[in-house]
Write an enzyme that holds these catalytic residues in place. Structure first.
Site, PDB file in Angstrom:
ATOM      1  N   ARG A 118     -30.859  10.679  -1.960  1.00 30.49           N
ATOM      2  CA  ARG A 118     -30.379  11.815  -1.178  1.00 30.49           C
ATOM      3  C   ARG A 118     -30.296  13.054  -2.085  1.00 30.49           C
ATOM      4  O   ARG A 118     -29.507  13.083  -3.033  1.00 30.49           O
ATOM      5  CB  ARG A 118     -29.003  11.476  -0.608  1.00 30.49           C
TER       6      ARG A 118
ATOM      7  N   LEU B 154      -1.644 -21.192  13.659  1.00 24.85           N
ATOM      8  CA  LEU B 154      -0.343 -21.152  12.984  1.00 24.85           C
ATOM      9  C   LEU B 154       0.437 -19.916  13.445  1.00 24.85           C
ATOM     10  O   LEU B 154       1.564 -20.014  13.930  1.00 24.85           O
ATOM     11  CB  LEU B 154      -0.541 -21.126  11.452  1.00 24.85           C
TER      12      LEU B 154
ATOM     13  N   PRO C  45       2.776 -14.811  18.324  1.00 17.80           N
ATOM     14  CA  PRO C  45       2.972 -13.384  18.640  1.00 17.80           C
ATOM     15  C   PRO C  45       4.154 -12.781  17.867  1.00 17.80           C
ATOM     16  O   PRO C  45       4.076 -11.653  17.402  1.00 17.80           O
ATOM     17  CB  PRO C  45       3.234 -13.396  20.144  1.00 17.80           C
TER      18      PRO C  45
ATOM     19  N   PHE D  94      -7.719 -22.804  14.055  1.00 14.40           N
ATOM     20  CA  PHE D  94      -6.466 -23.129  13.359  1.00 14.40           C
ATOM     21  C   PHE D  94      -5.358 -22.262  13.949  1.00 14.40           C
ATOM     22  O   PHE D  94      -5.460 -21.036  13.918  1.00 14.40           O
ATOM     23  CB  PHE D  94      -6.676 -22.804  11.882  1.00 14.40           C
TER      24      PHE D  94
ATOM     25  N   GLU E 293      -4.515 -13.925   6.618  1.00 11.09           N
ATOM     26  CA  GLU E 293      -4.285 -14.939   5.571  1.00 11.09           C
ATOM     27  C   GLU E 293      -3.288 -14.427   4.532  1.00 11.09           C
ATOM     28  O   GLU E 293      -3.474 -14.572   3.335  1.00 11.09           O
ATOM     29  CB  GLU E 293      -5.589 -15.320   4.873  1.00 11.09           C
TER      30      GLU E 293
ATOM     31  N   CYS F 240      -3.411 -25.207   3.559  1.00 14.53           N
ATOM     32  CA  CYS F 240      -4.671 -24.810   4.207  1.00 14.53           C
ATOM     33  C   CYS F 240      -4.936 -23.338   3.936  1.00 14.53           C
ATOM     34  O   CYS F 240      -6.068 -22.938   3.637  1.00 14.53           O
ATOM     35  CB  CYS F 240      -4.600 -25.030   5.709  1.00 14.53           C
TER      36      CYS F 240
END
Lengths: 249, 389
Positions: B273, B136, B139, B134, B368, B243
């Site tokens: 431990r 979208l 840069p 995908f 996201e 999306c």
């Protein structure tokens, strides 16, 4: 071909078991139940056999209370076509379970039946063989390799120190050992499809249990170890204790 | 090592249907058998375990909520969430693979595609025969995707695409890229197939996070795609954001899996431990850390469960998802860092999953929609003022 796989619903092996108040059963509270792990190999082999034949039906049968349906549903989600619960809310011994299964297998008219080699609850490792005896079927236990050609079977079973190749024919009961195959996961589609697959419910055929659980108890706690010394001078004493007290050498 | 038993302090199990429990258990077993034994090596080597793709497809985790006719399970959003949770207990990179395939490739084709596109691509993507990505982010346009410079132009034999995308999960191995570009000033989605002239997807190297996942650039230089490769129902940036909502929803669930993994590891470690006279679990400072993680897991589980109900009832809003993604990622990263502290120096070793989850979660908190952007999305919703521009 109609293929039957017999499945049992057992406490998860990783669950900590507590005894019930009656001292004759386990306390089911907080215990997770799963498909008997050896039965997963049996289910997989039944499905693989059907797939390689390109036709047929796989039926999962379980003897026991209502909750055993969970295990039948898991088998359906893995790809088994339908399920039968032979209902009995009371515990049965191995022979009484075998009688109920034999009765149903006869009614279904199946000639190939898979079991796990043992159920990990009571670990008696006999139900498959008893069922075969009751039906007059051939049986091969602890199977790690299975081939069906027409009505002929070549099965490899695990024996101490090696493998034994057994040739036999249908009708037959095969009990599955780890290594027979890699059981598939219940896929998400399989889980959805299982919702639509039927589970027949009927009373298990009457059968007397000859084995009665009188008492269940935990193994005695392990006693503390004994340290006889920390250098070579302790060896004679250690040998003496192993010989005279532990009686292992 | 005994199989993972889950973390369920509030008996959330009781809220789940039988099928939902089966999905969770099936994916959980898959993670134990297929992912955990191989993931550390892949992570260390910076390789994606491609052998998992077919197995994940057989398990059925691609396009979980889509209809059966495309080879999908048609399950609800609780099942989808639980599958993502369990996968991420394995590794965020593996969950990312499944998220992208499902939420960012199959979902847009299903939602915005033509019947022909759906019939052709969805079964192949569900079966893992084809891999998708995908595109979208660019840069120079991350949090502000509307500024994208990738352009599409109608030409005689289709569309001409020019531009570059960055931070594209699965890019290098993808057979199909869902690329977003401006056509006459409006953002639209296009399907760009691997091997199309002028299209390349070099892998981005040097990551300290999500090392078991492939991250790529997409370079589109005078790429001509056929007319039928536009996603016909895409209608502006909001289509792309729809999306992202799907993917963010999966992330909100996924990071709970990471939290469970680090909690389980830290609890076991603390109980065995011994320092000074007793196991470190017996010391108050360790208990406080463990309780913090357990508390955050429990809150996130309940948040997710209700979020799933909102989604299944079509009552979900993008800001609900932002709140869950924002909270759960932040707490998961915090939990991983605290779990590492419980293990002391041992916490940095690959014998334990903690440092891997911790490093992964740095990305998960950021991709996201960054933590900051989700804060501003919610902030805008409650105040009426957009705080980002």
């Amino acid at each position: 071909m109609k293929i039957i796989v017999c499945v049992s619903h057992v406490p998860d092996t990783a669950t900590k078991i507590n005894l019930g108040a009656d001292g004759k059963s386990i306390d089911n509270n907080g215990v997770t139940f799963v498909v008997n792990p050896y039965d997963e190999y049996a289910i997989e082999e039944a499905l693989k056999t059907k797939e390689s034949l390109g036709e047929g039906e796989v039926i999962a049968i379980s003897v026991g209370p209502e909750v055993n349906k969970e295990t039948i549903k898991k088998a359906l989600a893995m790809g088994v076509d339908r399920g039968i619960l032979l209902k009995d809310e009371n515990p049965r011994d191995s022979l009484a379970v075998a009688k109920a299964l034999a009765d149903e297998i006869k009614q279904e008219g199946a000639e190939l039946v898979f079991f796990g080699k043992q159920s990990v609850d009571y670990d008696n490792s006999v139900v498959g063989q008893m069922t075969a005896e009751l039906l007059g079927f051939n049986s091969v236990s602890v199977v790690v390799d299975f081939k069906l050609d027409g009505t002929n079977i070549v099965a490899e079973r695990e024996i101490e120190g090696g493998r034994e190749v057994v040739e036999t024919s249908l009708p037959a009961i095969i009990t599955a050992q780890k290594g027979l195959n890699e059981p598939r996961y219940a896929s998400l589609k399989g889980i959805m499809a299982a919702k639509k697959k039927p589970i027949d419910e009927k009373p298990a055929a009457e059968a007397k249990s000859y084995v009665e659980v009188v008492e269940m108890k935990r193994p005695a706690p392990k006693a503390a170890g004994k340290i006889v010394g920390s250098d070579a001078s302790a060896v004679p004493e250690l040998v003496r204790l192993l010989r005279e007290e532990a009686k292992v050498i | 090592m005994s199989p993972f038993k889950g973390v369920d302090y509030f008996n959330i199990e009781a809220l789940l249907s039988e099928e939902e429990k089966m999905v969770r258990d099936s994916v959980r077993n898959f993670v134990d058998d297929q992912i955990l034994p191989i993931i550390e090596k892949n992570y260390q080597n910076g390789t994606f375990p491609a052998e998992l793709v077919q197995k994940l497809a057989e398990l059925g985790v691609f396009g979980i909520t889509l209809p059966e006719k495309y080879g999908c399970a048609n399950m609800n959003n609780v099942a989808y969430g639980l599958a993502m949770q369990e996968l991420e207990r394995g590794d965020s990179g593996v969950r990312s693979f499944a998220s992208v395939q499902s939420s960012l490739v199959m979902y847009p084709i299903f939602e915005f595609g033509s019947e022909e596109q759906k019939d052709f691509w969805l079964p192949k993507l569900a079966a893992g025969e084809k891999i998708g990505c995908f595109g979208l982010t660019e840069p120079d346009f991350g949090s502000n995707p509307g500024g994208m410079v990738t352009k599409a132009k109608k030409v005689a034999d289709g569309y001409l695409l020019n531009g570059a995308k960055m931070w594209i999960t699965n890019g290098t191995i993808a057979d199909i890229a869902v690329v977003w570009a401006k056509l006459e000033g409006k953002v639209r989605g296009f399907l760009v197939e691997k091997g199309t002239k002028g299209f390349s997807a070099p892998e981005m190297k040097g990551k300290h996070s999500l090392r078991a996942s492939i991250t790529s650039e997409l370079i589109l230089q005078d790429v001509v795609i056929p007319e039928e490769n536009i996603l016909p129902k895409t209608d502006g940036l909001k289509s792309a954001l729809m999306c992202l909502n799907q993917a963010r929803y999966g992330i909100a669930w996924g990071v709970v899996g990471s939290m469970m993994a680090v909690y389980d590891s830290a609890l076991n470690y603390a109980q065995s431990r011994v320092q000074f006279s007793k196991p470190i679990a017996a010391y108050q400072m360790t208990q406080e850390k463990l309780v913090f993680i357990l508390n955050e897991i429990t809150k996130a589980q309940l948040l997710n469960f209700h979020l799933a109900k909102l989604k299944d009832n079509n009552e979900i809003k993008h800001y609900h998802i932002s709140l869950a993604k924002r909270n759960n990622c932040e707490k998961a990263l915090e939990a991983a860092r605290i779990a590492r502290e419980i293990l002391g120096a041992n916490g940095i070793l690959d014998e334990y999953p903690i440092m891997r989850h911790s490093a992964n979660l740095e990305s998960v908190k950021t991709y996201e929609g960054t933590h900051e952007m989700h804060t501003l999305i919610i902030g805008e919703h409650i105040t009426g003022f957009a705080g980002y521009d």
